[in-house]
Enzyme design. Structure first.
Site, PDB file in Angstrom:
ATOM      1  N   LYS A 313       0.880  -1.164   0.000  1.00 35.79           N
ATOM      2  CA  LYS A 313       0.000   0.000   0.000  1.00 35.79           C
ATOM      3  C   LYS A 313       0.918   1.213   0.000  1.00 35.79           C
ATOM      4  CE  LYS A 313      -3.538   2.343   2.822  1.00 35.79           C
ATOM      5  NZ  LYS A 313      -4.403   2.233   4.034  1.00 35.79           N
ATOM      6  N   GLU A 317      -3.270   7.138   2.332  1.00 38.00           N
ATOM      7  CA  GLU A 317      -3.581   7.247   3.757  1.00 38.00           C
ATOM      8  C   GLU A 317      -2.321   7.270   4.622  1.00 38.00           C
ATOM      9  OE1 GLU A 317      -8.045   5.315   3.778  1.00 38.00           O
ATOM     10  OE2 GLU A 317      -6.382   4.026   4.384  1.00 38.00           O
ATOM     11  N   ARG A 350      -1.548  -2.286  -4.400  1.00 41.95           N
ATOM     12  CA  ARG A 350      -2.945  -1.879  -4.219  1.00 41.95           C
ATOM     13  C   ARG A 350      -3.230  -0.571  -4.949  1.00 41.95           C
ATOM     14  NH1 ARG A 350      -5.112  -0.997   0.972  1.00 41.95           N
ATOM     15  NH2 ARG A 350      -6.993  -2.230   0.645  1.00 41.95           N
ATOM     16  N   ASP A 396     -14.997   2.314  -1.014  1.00 48.28           N
ATOM     17  CA  ASP A 396     -14.378   1.604   0.107  1.00 48.28           C
ATOM     18  C   ASP A 396     -15.299   0.525   0.672  1.00 48.28           C
ATOM     19  OD1 ASP A 396     -12.556   0.892   2.026  1.00 48.28           O
ATOM     20  OD2 ASP A 396     -12.856   2.644   3.288  1.00 48.28           O
ATOM     21  N   GLU A 424     -16.341  -4.790   7.682  1.00 44.50           N
ATOM     22  CA  GLU A 424     -16.147  -3.433   8.175  1.00 44.50           C
ATOM     23  C   GLU A 424     -17.399  -2.576   8.029  1.00 44.50           C
ATOM     24  OE1 GLU A 424     -13.205   0.429   7.413  1.00 44.50           O
ATOM     25  OE2 GLU A 424     -12.849  -1.459   6.351  1.00 44.50           O
TER      26      GLU A 424
END
Length: 712
Positions: A313, A317, A350, A396, A424
Site C-alpha cells: 500500500k 492514507e 494496491r 471503500d 467493516e
C-alpha cells in the site's frame, strides 16, 4: 435435548484435540469430524509421494481411525478399496479394480477435457465399478480432490455419479490479513478485525499457537485458498522488520502452512531501504535502492523458498510511496517486481490511492475518481509479475457501490479484484450479512455491456494468467474464528468463488451448511438447512435496507464504522459525502454537471449511469443528486423508499431472530447462544439505523411517511 445428546453435539462441534494446553478448544467451522464420516468409513488407497500427499494421508488416516475405515499408502496394492487417490505419474498399480478406476479417470479426462492438462491444482473424479478414483497431476490437486470428496459425502460413492474434472479458474486465491505485530494504539492487534486478536501475533511477538495456524491452513485449503499475507498493509516499524530481522517469524508461519499448499506473502513498506537499510533514499530509480531490494529479497527466498511475494500500500492514507521522489506507481511496483522475478514471486500493488485531505466544500473533488485517475494512464507499463489489486468498488467496501471502472480500464495489466470478508461496513460480524450474492453480482458484472466480458473474465485472464481474487480476512482468536459463527460462511464462500467465480453463491452456502451442520449429527437436518437459508440467503439485502439507501454509502460513525452516523463523513477530509439538503440527496457524478466519474466507464455503462432515468435504483444516489419526490423505477419516490426499506429491514431482522429460535435444542448450544446473542444486537442496531435515518430525512425533506408510521 438430553445430556447425552448434548455431549454428542459438543464432541462434533469442536476440534477434539486442544490447540494448546492453555487455550480453549476451537470450533472446527466447516470441517467438523462428522463431515468426514462418509470418507472415514471406507477403504482408501493413496498412491503418490510428496509433502501434500503426506497431508492427504494424515487426513484420511485420521478419518478412518475415527469411523472404522482403512487406508493403505503405496506400495500396498493387493487390497479391495472404495476410493483411490493417485498421482497420474506415480506408476502402475498391480490391482485390477484400482487400475480400472484409474483407467476410468483417464478416460474421463479425454471425454471431458479440452486438451489442457489438469495443472498443479486440478483433479478428476470418476467411478469404475465399486471404486471411486481421484487422479491429479500434482500433490496439490490430490489435496483439493480429497476435500471435494469430503464435500460430496456419500454422493462421491454413488455408482451413477458421472465423471468430473475440476481446475481452479484463478491461479491466485489470496487472503490479506490486516494483523499488526505490535498493538496499534488506535486499531489494536487487528485493524478492522471483529473476531478478537490475531492468530499470528500477540503484543509484539509471534503468538506461538502454531497448531491453530495449521488448523487455519487446513480450513483455507479445504475451500480453495492458496495464498495469504500475514501482516497489515499499513506497515509500521515493527511490521517492517518482518522483512529482515524478524524474517524467521514469517518463515515459521510458512513452514506450518506449506503442508496445505498455502504460500505466504508479506506486506512491506515502500520506505524499507530507509527504515531498515540505512539508505538516504527509497527512490525506485536509484541503483543503490534496486541493489538493496534485490539482496533483501534473495535472503527472503533463501529462508522461505516458496515465498509468494510482496503486498504494498503506497502513497495512500499516509503510507510512503514513489510520489515522494517524483515517480509513479509503475516505477514503484516494477522496482519490487524486478527483485522478485528471479525467484518466481509477484508484487500485489494496491490501487487504493486517493487524497485523504479533501475539502468537503469542493464538490469537484471526488474520491471515487481517484484510483482510475492514478492507474489507468499507467496501463501497459507494469512488469508481468505485478498484480494491481483493485477494490471491487471505487470507494471503500460499501454495502452497495458500482463496480470499479479500473477493472475495465487496464487491459495490458494483470488485475486482481479485492473483496472484504471482514465486515467493516456490513455489520462487523455482529450482524448476519452473507456476502456471497453481492460478490457474485460483482464478478458477473459486464463492464462493456450485457453481452461482453465480465469481471470474472478480467481477473481470470487468458489461461488463468490473470491477477486472481484477494480478500481481507475475517478471522481472529475467537473461539468461533469469526466472532459470529454464521460469518464463517463468508470466508468459505470467498474461497469457493475464487476457485470458480461463476458458481452460484446459494449452492456454495448450501455446501457450507451441509459441512458445518452435518445431517448425521443434527437433530433435524432439514429444519436446520431451511432455517439457515431463510436467515442468510437475502441477509445482505436486508442489511442494505436498514442502512444507507440507494447506493449513497457510508452514513456510519467515523472511526469504528459501526452504527448510524448520517453526517459522520459529511464534513470531513476523507470524502464520501451525501449532500442531503431540504431539496434532495445524492452525489452528482455525471459528465454533464458533476464530477465526471460516469465518464470513467466504457460507453454502455457510462450512458446508463449518466441519466437518472436509466441509472439502476440501487445506485441512484451514488451517481445523482435528486429531489425527494423523484420517482424510482420501482414506482416509489426516493423519500418513501427510504422510509419503507428501513421499516422493512427491521422487520426482516426480527424475523431472522424468530427463525433462529426454532433451532434451540437442534444444534450445539454454544453456537446457538452466540448467534442468538448477536441477533439481539442486530435487532437493536437495525432499529437504531431505521429511526436515525428516517428521522434525518423526514426533518430534511418535511415529507411525511404516507403510511403514518412513527418517525421521530
Amino acid at each position: 435435548m438430553n445430556a447425552e445428546e448434548s455431549v454428542e453435539l459438543e464432541q462434533w462441534m469442536f476440534v477434539d484435540e486442544p490447540m494448546d494446553g492453555a487455550e480453549p478448544r476451537v470450533h472446527p467451522a466447516w470441517l467438523p469430524p462428522e463431515a468426514f464420516r462418509s470418507l472415514g468409513a471406507r477403504r482408501i488407497l493413496l498412491h503418490g509421494e510428496g509433502l501434500l500427499v503426506d497431508t492427504v494421508l494424515h487426513e484420511v488416516s485420521r478419518a478412518c481411525a475415527r469411523y472404522g475405515g482403512r487406508v493403505w499408502h503405496s506400495p500396498s496394492w493387493d487390497v479391495d478399496v472404495d476410493l483411490v487417490l493417485a498421482l497420474r505419474d506415480a506408476g502402475e498399480l498391480p490391482n485390477p479394480a484400482v487400475e480400472a478406476a484409474r483407467a476410468a479417470g483417464e478416460a474421463a479426462l479425454v471425454e471431458l477435457g479440452d486438451g489442457a492438462p489438469l495443472g498443479d491444482e486440478g483433479f478428476v473424479l470418476a467411478r469404475a465399478g465399486d471404486v471411486t478414483a481421484v487422479l491429479a497431476d500434482a500433490p496439490a490437486g490430490l489435496l483439493y480432490g480429497l476435500f471435494h470428496v469430503v464435500r460430496l459425502c456419500a454422493a462421491a460413492f454413488d455408482p451413477a455419479r458421472p465423471p468430473e474434472r475440476h481446475r481452479p479458474a484463478l491461479r491466485r486465491r489470496m487472503l490479506n490479513h490486516w494483523d499488526n505485530v505490535a498493538v496499534h494504539p488506535v486499531m489494536g492487534q487487528v485493524e478492522r478485525g471483529y473476531a478478537g486478536g490475531s492468530i499470528f501475533w500477540h503484543d509484539g511477538r509471534p503468538r506461538g499457537d502454531l497448531a491453530r495456524v495449521r488448523e487455519y491452513g487446513r480450513l483455507l485449503a479445504s475451500c480453495g485458498i492458496n495464498a495469504i499475507s500475514v501482516n497489515n498493509v499499513n506497515v509500521a516499524r515493527t511490521e517492517a522488520l518482518l522483512l529482515t530481522d524478524r524474517l524467521g517469524d514469517v518463515a515459521e508461519i510458512a513452514d506450518v502452512l506449506r503442508p496445505y499448499g498455502i504460500r505466504v506473502h508479506l506486506s512491506v513498506s515502500f520506505a524499507a531501504p530507509v527504515l531498515l537499510g540505512g539508505l538516504p533514499t527509497a527512490d525506485p530509480l536509484d541503483e543503490t535502492v534496486r541493489v538493496w531490494w534485490a539482496a533483501t529479497t534473495r535472503r527472503v527466498y533463501d529462508r522461505i523458498p516458496d515465498f509468494g511475494g510482496y503486498l504494498v500500500k503506497a502513497d495512500s492514507e499516509g503510507q510512503p510511496g514513489p510520489f515522494t521522489y517524483g515517480r509513479d506507481h509503475a516505477d514503484g511496483a516494477n522496482l519490487l517486481a524486478e527483485a522478485l522475478a528471479p525467484h518466481g514471486g509477484v508484487v500485489h500493488w494496491r490501487a487504493f490511492v486517493y487524497n485523504h485531505h479533501q475539502d468537503w466544500r469542493d464538490r469537484s473533488t471526488d474520491r471515487a475518481r481517484a484510483a482510475y485517475d492514478h492507474f489507468a494512464p499507467l496501463d501497459g507499463r507494469f512488469r508481468t509479475n505485478v498484480v494491481v489489486q483493485v477494490k471491487f468498488g471505487p470507494v471503500d467496501f460499501q454495502t452497495r457501490e458500482p463496480v470499479s471502472p479500473v477493472l475495465a480500464a487496464m487491459p495490458a495489466t494483470r488485475l486482481a479484484v479485492e473483496l472484504q470478508v471482514t465486515q467493516e461496513y456490513t455489520g462487523q460480524q455482529r450482524h448476519v450479512c452473507h456476502l456471497g450474492p453481492w460478490w457474485s453480482e460483482v464478478l458477473r458484472f459486464a463492464p462493456w455491456g450485457p453481452d461482453g466480458r465480465t469481471i470474472a473474465d478480467v481477473v481470470t485472464g487468458e489461461v488463468a494468467a490473470g491477477g486472481g481474487m484477494v480478500a481481507v480476512a475475517n478471522v481472529g482468536d475467537d473461539l468461533f474464528w469469526t466472532g459470529h459463527p454464521l460469518a464463517q460462511a463468508n470466508l468459505y464462500t470467498f474461497g469457493r468463488l475464487a476457485w470458480d467465480p461463476r458458481r452460484d453463491p446459494t449452492a456454495i452456502l448450501d455446501e457450507w451448511i451441509t459441512l458445518t451442520f452435518p445431517p448425521s449429527a443434527t437433530a433435524d437436518a432439514e429444519l436446520v438447512r431451511r432455517t439457515l437459508h431463510e436467515i442468510m440467503d437475502d441477509s445482505w439485502r436486508t442489511y442494505e435496507r436498514y442502512t444507507a439507501p440507494l447506493g449513497v454509502g457510508f452514513m456510519v460513525n467515523p472511526g469504528d464504522h459501526y452504527g448510524p452516523g448520517v453526517d459522520g463523513y459529511e464534513y470531513t477530509r476523507w470524502g464520501t459525502y451525501h449532500f442531503a439538503d431540504r431539496d434532495g440527496v445524492g452525489v452528482d457524478r455525471t459528465r454533464a454537471s458533476g464530477t465526471g466519474f460516469t465518464g470513467q466507464y466504457p460507453p454502455y455503462w457510462s450512458e446508463v449511469y449518466e441519466s437518472p432515468e436509466t441509472c439502476p435504483d440501487e445506485l441512484l444516489l451514488f451517481f445523482h443528486h435528486v429531489p425527494y419526490g423523484h420517482v424510482l423505477h420501482s414506482g416509489s419516490t426516493v423519500i418513501q423508499h427510504i422510509y419503507d426499506t428501513h421499516f422493512a429491514g427491521v422487520e426482516e431482522v426480527t424475523a431472522m431472530r424468530r427463525a433462529w429460535q426454532t433451532l434451540n435444542g437442534m444444534i450445539d448450544p454454544s453456537v446457538y447462544e452466540r448467534v442468538a446473542e448477536r441477533l439481539d444486537e442486530q435487532v437493536r442496531c437495525a432499529t437504531e439505523w431505521r429511526d436515525q435515518i428516517n428521522t434525518y430525512f423526514f426533518r430534511k425533506s418535511g415529507v411525511p411517511d404516507e403510511r403514518g408510521r412513527d418517525i421521530y
